[in-house]
Design an enzyme around this catalytic site. Structure first.
Site, mmCIF file in Angstrom:
data_model
loop_
_atom_site.group_PDB
_atom_site.id
_atom_site.type_symbol
_atom_site.label_atom_id
_atom_site.label_comp_id
_atom_site.label_asym_id
_atom_site.label_seq_id
_atom_site.Cartn_x
_atom_site.Cartn_y
_atom_site.Cartn_z
ATOM 1 N N GLU A 1 -3.202 9.381 7.919
ATOM 2 C CA GLU A 1 -1.775 9.137 8.195
ATOM 3 C C GLU A 1 -1.342 9.899 9.445
ATOM 4 O O GLU A 1 -0.465 9.476 10.178
ATOM 5 C CB GLU A 1 -0.904 9.542 6.985
ATOM 6 C CG GLU A 1 -1.074 8.656 5.752
ATOM 7 C CD GLU A 1 -0.357 7.298 5.824
ATOM 8 O OE1 GLU A 1 0.685 7.202 6.485
ATOM 9 O OE2 GLU A 1 -0.867 6.333 5.217
ATOM 10 N N TYR B 1 -0.446 8.834 -2.648
ATOM 11 C CA TYR B 1 -0.298 8.599 -4.081
ATOM 12 C C TYR B 1 -1.466 9.248 -4.854
ATOM 13 O O TYR B 1 -1.381 9.444 -6.048
ATOM 14 C CB TYR B 1 -0.360 7.099 -4.397
ATOM 15 C CG TYR B 1 0.896 6.296 -4.132
ATOM 16 C CD1 TYR B 1 1.958 6.799 -3.378
ATOM 17 C CD2 TYR B 1 1.013 5.008 -4.662
ATOM 18 C CE1 TYR B 1 3.094 6.020 -3.155
ATOM 19 C CE2 TYR B 1 2.145 4.241 -4.448
ATOM 20 C CZ TYR B 1 3.180 4.738 -3.693
ATOM 21 O OH TYR B 1 4.291 3.969 -3.482
ATOM 22 N N GLY B 2 -2.555 9.489 -4.113
ATOM 23 C CA GLY B 2 -3.833 9.841 -4.735
ATOM 24 C C GLY B 2 -3.808 11.051 -5.641
ATOM 25 O O GLY B 2 -4.589 11.158 -6.578
ATOM 26 N N CYS C 1 -3.528 -0.976 -2.491
ATOM 27 C CA CYS C 1 -3.794 0.432 -2.802
ATOM 28 C C CYS C 1 -4.690 0.548 -4.045
ATOM 29 O O CYS C 1 -4.336 0.055 -5.118
ATOM 30 C CB CYS C 1 -2.458 1.127 -3.052
ATOM 31 S SG CYS C 1 -2.609 2.855 -3.448
ATOM 32 N N ASP D 1 0.846 -1.193 0.000
ATOM 33 C CA ASP D 1 0.000 0.000 0.000
ATOM 34 C C ASP D 1 0.879 1.239 0.000
ATOM 35 O O ASP D 1 2.056 1.176 0.378
ATOM 36 C CB ASP D 1 -0.936 0.015 1.222
ATOM 37 C CG ASP D 1 -1.962 1.145 1.123
ATOM 38 O OD1 ASP D 1 -2.471 1.388 0.015
ATOM 39 O OD2 ASP D 1 -2.239 1.804 2.132
ATOM 40 N N SER D 2 0.275 2.363 -0.370
ATOM 41 C CA SER D 2 1.031 3.622 -0.380
ATOM 42 C C SER D 2 1.409 4.057 1.038
ATOM 43 O O SER D 2 2.328 4.829 1.220
ATOM 44 C CB SER D 2 0.190 4.710 -1.046
ATOM 45 O OG SER D 2 -1.027 4.865 -0.349
ATOM 46 N N CYS E 1 -10.696 3.224 -1.074
ATOM 47 C CA CYS E 1 -9.310 3.553 -0.736
ATOM 48 C C CYS E 1 -9.001 2.818 0.560
ATOM 49 O O CYS E 1 -9.836 2.798 1.475
ATOM 50 C CB CYS E 1 -9.167 5.056 -0.549
ATOM 51 S SG CYS E 1 -7.611 5.554 0.196
ATOM 52 N N THR E 2 -7.825 2.211 0.609
ATOM 53 C CA THR E 2 -7.482 1.397 1.787
ATOM 54 C C THR E 2 -7.566 2.174 3.101
ATOM 55 O O THR E 2 -7.767 1.581 4.149
ATOM 56 C CB THR E 2 -6.035 0.895 1.685
ATOM 57 O OG1 THR E 2 -5.223 1.976 1.258
ATOM 58 C CG2 THR E 2 -5.924 -0.274 0.768
ATOM 59 N N HIS E 3 -7.380 3.474 3.002
ATOM 60 C CA HIS E 3 -7.362 4.264 4.231
ATOM 61 C C HIS E 3 -8.757 4.493 4.835
ATOM 62 O O HIS E 3 -8.884 4.663 6.042
ATOM 63 C CB HIS E 3 -6.722 5.626 3.965
ATOM 64 C CG HIS E 3 -5.240 5.578 3.803
ATOM 65 N ND1 HIS E 3 -4.638 4.925 2.751
ATOM 66 C CD2 HIS E 3 -4.247 6.089 4.563
ATOM 67 C CE1 HIS E 3 -3.319 5.066 2.861
ATOM 68 N NE2 HIS E 3 -3.055 5.763 3.961
HETATM 69 N N1 DGL Z 1 -4.161 3.831 -0.095
HETATM 70 C C1 DGL Z 1 -4.415 4.293 -1.382
HETATM 71 C C2 DGL Z 1 -5.690 3.838 -2.019
HETATM 72 O O1 DGL Z 1 -6.228 2.823 -1.620
HETATM 73 C C3 DGL Z 1 -4.271 5.728 -1.666
HETATM 74 C C4 DGL Z 1 -3.937 6.629 -0.621
HETATM 75 C C5 DGL Z 1 -2.995 7.598 -1.186
HETATM 76 O O2 DGL Z 1 -1.822 7.256 -1.161
HETATM 77 O O3 DGL Z 1 -3.453 8.643 -1.678
HETATM 78 O O4 DGL Z 1 -6.166 4.444 -2.939
#
Ligand code: DGL
Length: 279
Positions: free
Chosen positions: A161, A39-40, A71, A7-8, A191-193
């Site tokens: 984060e 990463y988004g 991710c 994941d990012s 999104c994983t977050h």
């Molecule tokens: N965790 C990533 C996702 O599922 C993106 C979060 C990010 O790095 O912007 O999209």
């Protein structure tokens, strides 16, 4: 050989925790690119390069047989290209050396399969995921009739984060607003977050959104991916039989942040220490 989960940042730990709970016997290695998250909001090219570096590391240095790109942004912007370009070359080289082939899977298509069961769904994702239109495209390949609405939530990843909750509530309301009058059957945490804020998101939807049949459901990937991976191993015994079964897990990060330390210990055991690596 191990199962790699990438994941990012720290968001994918939720998916890693759920996969491990469902299949404790295997050996896992989690890699979070905590130095370069988010990463988004990055370009296609940057997401591809970062993801490729992480995947190469997991294959070469960690001897993974299979990597789950947890991710969504990487799954949307880099996975297909990696399967077509990088993996083909990588597996070709392995073949010449007489070594076995490796696999990369994403989280987007299994999620799209779940969405395709509904008439109307909303996708909450990063700017990269939403602007790629990968979710609507993949859902419509399975069920043309599903109507897909999207909302980008660029501020949620940095807040997660940072472990910030109060400010996040205001942003959650703002990002869910476009969904509230649409009578959606389900909203995907794309999104994983976002599962970190699952309860808050449910609260806002329960108050302001109803589908034609009742409550708007929340689709969270930590509840989908473990089952899909299990099914994958049943369909691909040639991959499954390569996997070591020592119940080991380790966490690699590109920057050791206080939050990743805390979560690694909370979810992977008191003695878990995230290790710093350089991609
Ligand atoms: N965790 C990533 C996702 O599922 C993106 C979060 C990010 O790095 O912007 O999209």
């Amino acid at each position: 050989m191990k199962i790699g989960i990438f994941d990012s940042g720290l968001g994918g730990l939720i998916i890693a925790k759920a996969i491990r709970k469902a299949m404790l016997e295997y050996d896992y290695v989690y890699l979070g690119d905590t130095k370069r998250v988010p990463y988004g909001n990055r370009s296609h090219e940057a997401v591809y390069e970062f993801t490729k570096e992480a995947v190469s590391y997991l294959f070469k240095k960690e001897n993974c047989a299979i990597i789950i790109i947890a991710c969504n942004t990487s799954s949307a912007r880099a996975l297909r290209r990696m399967q077509q370009e990088y993996l083909v070359n990588y597996n070709h080289t392995r073949k010449i050396m007489g070594e076995s082939e490796r696999k990369i899977l994403g989280v987007l298509i299994p999620t799209a399969e779940e969405c395709a069961k509904y008439e109307k769904v909303g996708i909450l994702g990063t700017l990269g995921t939403v602007s790629s239109d990968t979710f609507p495209r993949e859902i419509k390949k399975i069920n043309k009739k599903t109507r897909v609405f999207q909302s980008a939530a660029p501020m949620l990843v940095p807040l997660i984060e940072e472990g910030e909750k109060v400010l996040a509530k205001q942003f959650i309301k703002k990002y869910l607003k476009p969904f509230l009058n649409k009578k959606l059957d389900a909203v995907v945490l794309g999104c994983t977050h976002y599962p970190f804020y699952k309860n808050e998101i449910k609260k806002v939807l329960n108050k302001g959104s109803k589908s034609a049949k009742g409550r708007t459901r929340v689709i969270s990937q930590d509840e989908i991916i473990p089952k899909k991976l299990k099914e994958y191993f049943v369909r691909h015994p040639e991959i499954e039989k390569k996997l070591a079964k020592n119940k080991k897990a380790k966490i690699l990060v590109t920057d050791i942040t206080p939050n990743i330390k805390k979560l690694s210990q909370k979810w992977f055991g008191k003695n878990t220490r995230p290790e710093l690596i350089h991609l």
